[in-house]
Design a protein around this motif. Structure first.
Motif, PDB file in Angstrom:
ATOM      1  N   ALA A 178       0.836  -1.208   0.000  1.00  0.00           N
ATOM      2  CA  ALA A 178       0.000   0.000   0.000  1.00  0.00           C
ATOM      3  C   ALA A 178       0.867   1.252   0.000  1.00  0.00           C
ATOM      4  CB  ALA A 178      -0.926  -0.012   1.209  1.00  0.00           C
ATOM      5  N   HIS A 179       1.948   1.241   0.761  1.00  0.00           N
ATOM      6  CA  HIS A 179       2.857   2.387   0.798  1.00  0.00           C
ATOM      7  C   HIS A 179       3.457   2.643  -0.585  1.00  0.00           C
ATOM      8  CE1 HIS A 179       6.125   5.048   1.869  1.00  0.00           C
ATOM      9  NE2 HIS A 179       7.013   4.145   1.478  1.00  0.00           N
ATOM     10  N   LEU A 180       3.937   1.585  -1.238  1.00  0.00           N
ATOM     11  CA  LEU A 180       4.552   1.759  -2.556  1.00  0.00           C
ATOM     12  C   LEU A 180       3.542   2.244  -3.589  1.00  0.00           C
ATOM     13  CD1 LEU A 180       6.841  -1.401  -2.610  1.00  0.00           C
ATOM     14  CD2 LEU A 180       7.576   0.992  -2.431  1.00  0.00           C
ATOM     15  N   VAL A 181       2.337   1.687  -3.559  1.00  0.00           N
ATOM     16  CA  VAL A 181       1.306   2.105  -4.517  1.00  0.00           C
ATOM     17  C   VAL A 181       0.884   3.546  -4.251  1.00  0.00           C
ATOM     18  CG1 VAL A 181      -1.080   1.696  -5.255  1.00  0.00           C
ATOM     19  CG2 VAL A 181       0.489  -0.246  -4.954  1.00  0.00           C
ATOM     20  N   ASP A 182       0.772   3.919  -2.993  1.00  0.00           N
ATOM     21  CA  ASP A 182       0.349   5.273  -2.649  1.00  0.00           C
ATOM     22  C   ASP A 182       1.332   6.333  -3.152  1.00  0.00           C
ATOM     23  OD1 ASP A 182      -1.901   4.327  -1.407  1.00  0.00           O
ATOM     24  OD2 ASP A 182      -1.134   4.529   0.637  1.00  0.00           O
ATOM     25  N   ILE A 183       2.612   5.960  -3.288  1.00  0.00           N
ATOM     26  CA  ILE A 183       3.586   6.941  -3.781  1.00  0.00           C
ATOM     27  C   ILE A 183       3.884   6.729  -5.269  1.00  0.00           C
ATOM     28  CG2 ILE A 183       4.590   7.408  -1.519  1.00  0.00           C
ATOM     29  CD1 ILE A 183       6.873   5.518  -2.162  1.00  0.00           C
ATOM     30  N   GLY A 184       2.967   5.990  -5.937  1.00  0.00           N
ATOM     31  CA  GLY A 184       2.990   5.960  -7.393  1.00  0.00           C
ATOM     32  C   GLY A 184       3.568   4.741  -8.074  1.00  0.00           C
ATOM     33  N   HIS A 185       4.040   3.756  -7.323  1.00  0.00           N
ATOM     34  CA  HIS A 185       4.703   2.602  -7.950  1.00  0.00           C
ATOM     35  C   HIS A 185       3.681   1.561  -8.421  1.00  0.00           C
ATOM     36  CE1 HIS A 185       8.735   3.940  -6.897  1.00  0.00           C
ATOM     37  NE2 HIS A 185       8.209   4.360  -5.754  1.00  0.00           N
ATOM     38  N   ARG A 186       3.937   1.008  -9.598  1.00  0.00           N
ATOM     39  CA  ARG A 186       3.068  -0.029 -10.171  1.00  0.00           C
ATOM     40  C   ARG A 186       3.856  -1.276 -10.572  1.00  0.00           C
ATOM     41  NH1 ARG A 186       0.488   3.083  -7.990  1.00  0.00           N
ATOM     42  NH2 ARG A 186      -1.393   4.213  -8.644  1.00  0.00           N
ATOM     43  N   GLU A 187       5.132  -1.126 -10.841  1.00  0.00           N
ATOM     44  CA  GLU A 187       5.984  -2.267 -11.219  1.00  0.00           C
ATOM     45  C   GLU A 187       6.818  -2.660 -10.005  1.00  0.00           C
ATOM     46  OE1 GLU A 187       5.902  -3.938 -13.966  1.00  0.00           O
ATOM     47  OE2 GLU A 187       4.545  -2.644 -15.113  1.00  0.00           O
ATOM     48  N   ILE A 188       6.276  -3.601  -9.224  1.00  0.00           N
ATOM     49  CA  ILE A 188       6.861  -3.941  -7.923  1.00  0.00           C
ATOM     50  C   ILE A 188       7.346  -5.391  -7.960  1.00  0.00           C
ATOM     51  CG2 ILE A 188       6.448  -4.098  -5.442  1.00  0.00           C
ATOM     52  CD1 ILE A 188       4.087  -2.104  -5.891  1.00  0.00           C
ATOM     53  N   LEU A 189       8.647  -5.558  -7.878  1.00  0.00           N
ATOM     54  CA  LEU A 189       9.266  -6.876  -7.878  1.00  0.00           C
ATOM     55  C   LEU A 189       9.370  -7.399  -6.441  1.00  0.00           C
ATOM     56  CD1 LEU A 189      10.825  -9.061  -9.544  1.00  0.00           C
ATOM     57  CD2 LEU A 189      12.900  -7.733  -9.086  1.00  0.00           C
ATOM     58  N   HIS A 190       9.274  -8.719  -6.290  1.00  0.00           N
ATOM     59  CA  HIS A 190       9.449  -9.324  -4.962  1.00  0.00           C
ATOM     60  C   HIS A 190      10.741 -10.130  -4.918  1.00  0.00           C
ATOM     61  CE1 HIS A 190       8.798 -10.991  -1.096  1.00  0.00           C
ATOM     62  NE2 HIS A 190       8.332 -12.159  -1.479  1.00  0.00           N
ATOM     63  N   VAL A 191      11.580  -9.818  -3.946  1.00  0.00           N
ATOM     64  CA  VAL A 191      12.748 -10.652  -3.648  1.00  0.00           C
ATOM     65  C   VAL A 191      12.353 -11.504  -2.447  1.00  0.00           C
ATOM     66  CG1 VAL A 191      15.181 -10.712  -3.022  1.00  0.00           C
ATOM     67  CG2 VAL A 191      14.320  -8.909  -4.544  1.00  0.00           C
ATOM     68  N   ALA A 192      12.108 -12.794  -2.702  1.00  0.00           N
ATOM     69  CA  ALA A 192      11.500 -13.684  -1.718  1.00  0.00           C
ATOM     70  C   ALA A 192      12.547 -14.464  -0.943  1.00  0.00           C
ATOM     71  CB  ALA A 192      10.549 -14.655  -2.420  1.00  0.00           C
ATOM     72  N   GLY A 193      12.127 -15.000   0.203  1.00  0.00           N
ATOM     73  CA  GLY A 193      12.978 -15.878   0.992  1.00  0.00           C
ATOM     74  C   GLY A 193      12.870 -17.313   0.514  1.00  0.00           C
ATOM     75  N   PRO A 194      13.589 -18.238   1.163  1.00  0.00           N
ATOM     76  CA  PRO A 194      13.593 -19.638   0.748  1.00  0.00           C
ATOM     77  C   PRO A 194      12.201 -20.256   0.807  1.00  0.00           C
ATOM     78  CG  PRO A 194      15.341 -19.200   2.349  1.00  0.00           C
ATOM     79  CD  PRO A 194      14.463 -17.984   2.326  1.00  0.00           C
ATOM     80  N   THR A 195      11.857 -21.022  -0.200  1.00  0.00           N
ATOM     81  CA  THR A 195      10.485 -21.541  -0.323  1.00  0.00           C
ATOM     82  C   THR A 195      10.129 -22.562   0.749  1.00  0.00           C
ATOM     83  OG1 THR A 195      11.240 -23.222  -1.897  1.00  0.00           O
ATOM     84  CG2 THR A 195      10.423 -21.139  -2.806  1.00  0.00           C
ATOM     85  N   ASP A 196      11.104 -23.109   1.467  1.00  0.00           N
ATOM     86  CA  ASP A 196      10.806 -24.077   2.517  1.00  0.00           C
ATOM     87  C   ASP A 196      10.378 -23.403   3.819  1.00  0.00           C
ATOM     88  OD1 ASP A 196      10.606 -26.781   3.302  1.00  0.00           O
ATOM     89  OD2 ASP A 196      12.502 -26.654   4.384  1.00  0.00           O
ATOM     90  N   TRP A 197      10.531 -22.095   3.893  1.00  0.00           N
ATOM     91  CA  TRP A 197      10.160 -21.355   5.099  1.00  0.00           C
ATOM     92  C   TRP A 197       8.721 -20.868   4.971  1.00  0.00           C
ATOM     93  CZ3 TRP A 197      13.661 -18.796   8.900  1.00  0.00           C
ATOM     94  CH2 TRP A 197      14.931 -19.382   8.919  1.00  0.00           C
ATOM     95  N   TYR A 198       7.927 -21.141   6.017  1.00  0.00           N
ATOM     96  CA  TYR A 198       6.523 -20.733   5.965  1.00  0.00           C
ATOM     97  C   TYR A 198       6.362 -19.221   5.894  1.00  0.00           C
ATOM     98  CZ  TYR A 198       5.085 -25.508   6.955  1.00  0.00           C
ATOM     99  OH  TYR A 198       4.875 -26.870   6.861  1.00  0.00           O
ATOM    100  N   ASP A 199       7.191 -18.464   6.618  1.00  0.00           N
ATOM    101  CA  ASP A 199       7.075 -17.006   6.564  1.00  0.00           C
ATOM    102  C   ASP A 199       7.370 -16.486   5.163  1.00  0.00           C
ATOM    103  OD1 ASP A 199       6.333 -16.835   9.177  1.00  0.00           O
ATOM    104  OD2 ASP A 199       8.254 -16.089   9.926  1.00  0.00           O
ATOM    105  N   ALA A 200       8.368 -17.072   4.499  1.00  0.00           N
ATOM    106  CA  ALA A 200       8.685 -16.648   3.136  1.00  0.00           C
ATOM    107  C   ALA A 200       7.518 -16.932   2.203  1.00  0.00           C
ATOM    108  CB  ALA A 200       9.945 -17.360   2.640  1.00  0.00           C
TER     109      ALA A 200
END
Length: 339
Positions: A178-200
Motif C-alpha cells: 500500500a505504501h509503494l502504490v500510494d507513492i505511485g509505484h506499479r511495477e513492484i518486484l518481490h525478492v522472496a525468501g527460501p520456499t521451505d520457510w513458511y514465513d517466506a
C-alpha cells in the motif's frame, strides 16, 4: 570485631499473602493464573510480589503441579535476527512464569535431525514443545516425535496438530505494498525468501494477492536465502529488474544486499528503485539510505507464544491461532515515483 551480616531470608508465599492481605491459597491461585480471582485482588497480590521481589521455588512448584516446569524449544533454522529475537522474547516470558527453557538449534534440514532434537528436549522432561521458524521439510518429524505434549508453532498458517502464533504476515505485506502504490509505484518486484520457510511463503503469497487485487502485473519473484549476499547477487543481474520501480524484499538483510547490488551497477535508491524490507533489524535505520521496512514485534510474539502454552497447560485449551500486528516504518529507501 563484627561478624558477617546474617543472610536475608528469601520472602515466602506467606509473606506475600500477609503483604496483600489475602490467604496463601489466594496467592497460589494468582500465581497459577486461576481465572476466578477478582481483578483488584489479583492486582494487590502482584503488587506484593513485586514489592517483596518474591520468586517461586521451581522444585516446589514442580512437586505441587506434577510438572517438570520446563518448555523445550526447537529452533528449526540458523539463528538469524527473527528467530533469535523470538526465542529471546519467549525465554523471558517463560521464566517470568516460573518455567525453565531448554533450546535445541537445528541448522541442517531433514526429519532425522529434527526428530533427534525433539527427542532430546523431551528427554529432559519438557511439559510442552515450541518450534521457532519451522520449515516445511521438518514439521512431519516434529509431529511424529512430539506426540503427547502440547505443541506450539511460530508460523502464520493454522495447523491441525498445534497452536500457532505469528506476526500477521499478510497485514505486514499489505502495509508495504500500500505504501509503494500510494507513492505511485506499479511495477513492484518481490525478492522472496527460501520456499521451505513458511514465513517466506506467506509473504510471497500476500505480495502476489496484493498485486492481483490492485490489477498490477505480477512479475516472477527472485528467490534468495535470507542473506545480504543473496540479495546482492539477485540485484546484480539487470534482466529481471527491467522496468521495475520498486522492490518488496522479504527481509532486511536481503534488502541491504539488494541496495548494494543496485547501486553497484548505477541504479539509485530510491530515485530509480524504491526498496522496502521486512523485520526492522536494529541497524535498518543506519543502512544507506535508511531502510523503509515492516517492523515485527518479536518480544510481543514470544510473550504471546508463552501465553498460549500456559492456556494449554493450565486449562487444556487455547486459541488455535493468534497474531501480533506489524507496523510500517517509513525511512528514505522509498520515494514517490517521478518518471
Amino acid at each position: 570485631m563484627d561478624g558477617p551480616e546474617p543472610q536475608r531470608r528469601k520472602p515466602s508465599i506467606y509473606d506475600v499473602a500477609a503483604r496483600a492481605g489475602v490467604s496463601h491459597m489466594t496467592v497460589s491461585r494468582v500465581l497459577n493464573e486461576h481465572p476466578n480471582i477478582k481483578a483488584d485482588t489479583r492486582d494487590r497480590v502482584r503488587a506484593a510480589i513485586a514489592e517483596l521481589s518474591y520468586t517461586r521455588s521451581t522444585i516446589a512448584r514442580a512437586l505441587a503441579t506434577n510438572r517438570a516446569m520446563r518448555i523445550g524449544v526447537l529452533v528449526d533454522a540458523p539463528l538469524h535476527y527473527g528467530p533469535s529475537r523470538t526465542l529471546l522474547g519467549f525465554e523471558r516470558a517463560a521464566r517470568a512464569r516460573g518455567y525453565a527453557v531448554s533450546v535445541y538449534s537445528v541448522e541442517d534440514e531433514g526429519s532425522p535431525v529434527v526428530e533427534a532434537g525433539v527427542e532430546e528436549l523431551l528427554s529432559h522432561g519438557a511439559d510442552a514443545l515450541a518450534v521457532v521458524a519451522p520449515r516445511a521439510s521438518s514439521l512431519d518429524g516434529v509431529r511424529r516425535t512430539a506426540l503427547g505434549v502440547p505443541l506450539l508453532l511460530f508460523r502464520a498458517d493454522p495447523d491441525p496438530d498445534a497452536v500457532t502464533v505469528s506476526v500477521d504476515q499478510a497485514a505486514g505485506v499489505d502495509l508495504a505494498i500500500a505504501h509503494l502504490v500510494d507513492i505511485g509505484h506499479r511495477e513492484i518486484l518481490h525478492v522472496a525468501g527460501p520456499t521451505d520457510w513458511y514465513d517466506a511463503r506467506s509473504r510471497a503469497a500476500a505480495w502476489e494477492q496484493n498485486l492481483r487485487t490492485r490489477g498490477l502485473v505480477v512479475r516472477t519473484p527472485l528467490y534468495g536465502d535470507w542473506s545480504s549476499d543473496s540479495g546482492f547477487d539477485l540485484a546484480s543481474d539487470p534482466a529481471p529488474w527491467e522496468g521495475v520501480t520498486a522492490a518488496f524484499v522479504a527481509n532486511d538483510q536481503m534488502a541491504l544486499g539488494v541496495i548494494h547490488g543496485l547501486r553497484r551497477r548505477g541504479v539509485r535508491v530510491p530515485e530509480d528503485v524504491s526498496v522496502v524490507g521486512f523485520d526492522d533489524v536494529p541497524d535498518a535505520g543506519h543502512f544507506w539510505p535508511p531502510l523503509t521496512t515492516v517492523r515485527q514485534d518479536y518480544d510481543a510474539l514470544g510473550r504471546l507464544g508463552v501465553e498460549r502454552l500456559m492456556d494449554l497447560l493450565s486449562r487444556g485449551e487455547a486459541a488455535r491461532s493468534d497474531v501480533v500486528e506489524p507496523r510500517l516504518v517509513v525511512r528514505r529507501s522509498t520515494a514517490a515515483l517521478t518518471h
